[in-house]
Design a protein around this motif. Structure first.
Motif, PDB file in Angstrom:
ATOM      1  N   ILE A 288       0.832  -1.211   0.000  1.00 17.56           N
ATOM      2  CA  ILE A 288       0.000   0.000   0.000  1.00 17.56           C
ATOM      3  C   ILE A 288       0.867   1.262   0.000  1.00 17.56           C
ATOM      4  N   LEU A 289       1.894   1.280   0.848  1.00 18.74           N
ATOM      5  CA  LEU A 289       2.759   2.459   0.925  1.00 18.74           C
ATOM      6  C   LEU A 289       3.581   2.636  -0.345  1.00 18.74           C
ATOM      7  N   THR A 290       3.898   1.532  -1.021  1.00 18.42           N
ATOM      8  CA  THR A 290       4.583   1.648  -2.311  1.00 18.42           C
ATOM      9  C   THR A 290       3.706   2.374  -3.325  1.00 18.42           C
ATOM     10  N   MET A 291       2.428   2.017  -3.379  1.00 21.63           N
ATOM     11  CA  MET A 291       1.508   2.680  -4.309  1.00 21.63           C
ATOM     12  C   MET A 291       1.352   4.162  -3.969  1.00 21.63           C
ATOM     13  N   ILE A 292       1.246   4.469  -2.685  1.00 14.68           N
ATOM     14  CA  ILE A 292       1.127   5.876  -2.270  1.00 14.68           C
ATOM     15  C   ILE A 292       2.389   6.640  -2.659  1.00 14.68           C
ATOM     16  N   GLY A 293       3.553   6.040  -2.377  1.00 15.28           N
ATOM     17  CA  GLY A 293       4.819   6.695  -2.691  1.00 15.28           C
ATOM     18  C   GLY A 293       4.988   6.940  -4.177  1.00 15.28           C
ATOM     19  N   ALA A 294       4.612   5.963  -5.012  1.00 20.00           N
ATOM     20  CA  ALA A 294       4.740   6.120  -6.459  1.00 20.00           C
ATOM     21  C   ALA A 294       3.827   7.224  -6.978  1.00 20.00           C
ATOM     22  N   CYS A 295       2.606   7.304  -6.436  1.00 25.09           N
ATOM     23  CA  CYS A 295       1.661   8.340  -6.880  1.00 25.09           C
ATOM     24  C   CYS A 295       2.114   9.737  -6.467  1.00 25.09           C
ATOM     25  N   ILE A 296       2.693   9.842  -5.274  1.00 28.60           N
ATOM     26  CA  ILE A 296       3.120  11.159  -4.789  1.00 28.60           C
ATOM     27  C   ILE A 296       4.372  11.643  -5.519  1.00 28.60           C
ATOM     28  N   ALA A 297       5.358  10.748  -5.629  1.00 26.81           N
ATOM     29  CA  ALA A 297       6.676  11.176  -6.122  1.00 26.81           C
ATOM     30  C   ALA A 297       6.772  11.223  -7.635  1.00 26.81           C
ATOM     31  N   SER A 298       5.779  10.734  -8.351  1.00 21.04           N
ATOM     32  CA  SER A 298       5.868  10.721  -9.818  1.00 21.04           C
ATOM     33  C   SER A 298       5.598  12.080 -10.439  1.00 21.04           C
ATOM     34  N   ARG A 299       5.104  13.020  -9.651  1.00 20.59           N
ATOM     35  CA  ARG A 299       4.867  14.372 -10.158  1.00 20.59           C
ATOM     36  C   ARG A 299       6.092  15.247  -9.896  1.00 20.59           C
TER      37      ARG A 299
END
Length: 361
Positions: A288-299
């Motif tokens: 779950i935290l991997t998905m959150i991290g990818a969504c936040i940091a990809s911008r």
């Protein structure tokens, strides 16, 4: 026909795993140095040999890694994804026609790989490491246990209950021992002794200054004995409810132990159930935290990796804080341990879904 796995997927997965293991390695080295500096006086004072010390730190590494696994999988995701976004690699990938959903495929693969490793480690490897750590602490760090808890009540079977005021391990003697045999709501036999000691070879209890009260319907008898030898299905170690023990048992051992403690009426059963469910919930938290991290940091944003890392640390700290809060709520307010352990995953899972939808829309 589109390929399921491409070069860019391998590149991202390699970055993901290498960043995670590098971060964990750095953490392990720092944690070992800090722990050594805190315990070096004990090592010298108790003359701990170099071999056991090295074996202790070998077991300390999986212990600390398992403790902070969700935090570091999140920070690793934030770190390398933010670097890719800063170098416009993600923008170029998405501009080439790759959807954000497709872009997350190596993240999903990486989190599943790490999750499986964490799952196996939490249920079997880490408990064995914790057992070795506790054994080392008992030999060279912790003071030896002198006495049990006071006023210990145990339910040994549906019909047998025992009570002991306290037990001195050095003298191998307990005070004010009581064993009650009941049938439904009727007390059939009550054994009271001023002192009790345990024979480790014969595995039997020796009771002194004994009073035996028996009740057979309307007939009640009282018998006095200077000494009585009986076998009861418990040992002096069972009188001490050591909370550290739950971390030293593999999951099959923990399940059997929890059921035994439930039958004995221990108030600390919730702690063991939380430990049991936490071992499974934690690897899912990493996903779950991997998905959150990818969504936040990809911008790509102003502030670059620093802003992403700061946000990542805040979110991971909130997760761990909320995780501790729900555990406390379970042990003190009666919330189901299963629900308490999975509530943080459910809430942050919803956050991950919301962030994902914002990216794909």
């Amino acid at each position: 026909m589109k390929k399921f796995w491409t070069i860019i997927d391998s590149f991202i997965l390699k970055k993901f795993l290498s960043t995670f293991f590098f971060a964990i390695m750095i953490l392990a080295v720092i944690a070992c140095v800090i722990d050594y500096s805190q315990k070096v006086d004990y090592f010298v004072e108790n003359k701990a040999p170099a071999g056991p010390i090295a074996f202790y730190f070998l077991n300390f590494v999986p212990h600390i890694v398992a403790l902070l696994f969700p935090l570091f999988i999140f920070i690793a995701t934030i770190f390398f994804t933010s670097k890719m976004a800063y170098r416009t690699e993600i923008i170029a990938t998405l501009a080439a026609g790759v959807s954000f959903r497709r872009f997350l495929r190596p993240y999903i693969a990486g989190s599943i790989i790490l999750g499986i490793i964490a799952l196996v480690a939490n249920h079997w490897i880490v408990p064995i490491a914790n057992k070795n750590i506790n054994h080392f602490h008992e030999l060279y760090i912790w003071p030896k246990k002198v006495a049990s808890d006071n006023n210990v009540h145990l339910r040994l079977s549906p019909n047998l209950y025992v009570y002991i005021e306290n037990y001195n391990y050095n003298e191998n003697t307990g005070r004010r021992f009581t064993a009650e045999t009941v049938d439904g709501i009727q007390l059939k036999e009550k054994i009271m002794a001023d002192r009790a000691s345990y024979d480790t070879l014969k595995k039997e209890w020796k009771l002194s200054s004994v009073v035996i009260r028996r009740n057979d319907g309307l007939k009640e008898t009282l018998e006095l004995k200077p000494e009585l030898i009986r076998k009861f299905p418990f040992t002096p170690k069972d009188l001490d409810d050591d909370g550290r023990a739950r971390e030293t048992m593999t999951t099959p051992e923990l399940i059997r132990f929890t059921e035994r403690e439930r039958q004995r009426g221990r108030e600390s059963v919730n702690f063991y159930l939380i430990e049991q469910h936490k071992r499974t919930a934690q690897p899912f938290a990493g996903f779950i935290l991997t998905m959150i991290g990818a969504c936040i940091a990809s911008r790509k944003v102003r502030g670059g990796s620093g802003l992403h890392l700061a946000l990542g640390i805040v979110i991971s700290a909130l997760y761990m804080l909320f995780f501790q809060f729900t555990q406390t709520f379970s042990t003190n307010a009666g919330l189901s341990p299963l629900i308490a352990v999975w509530i943080p995953n459910a809430i942050f899972g919803i956050v991950a879904i919301v962030l994902f939808r914002r990216q794909v829309n």
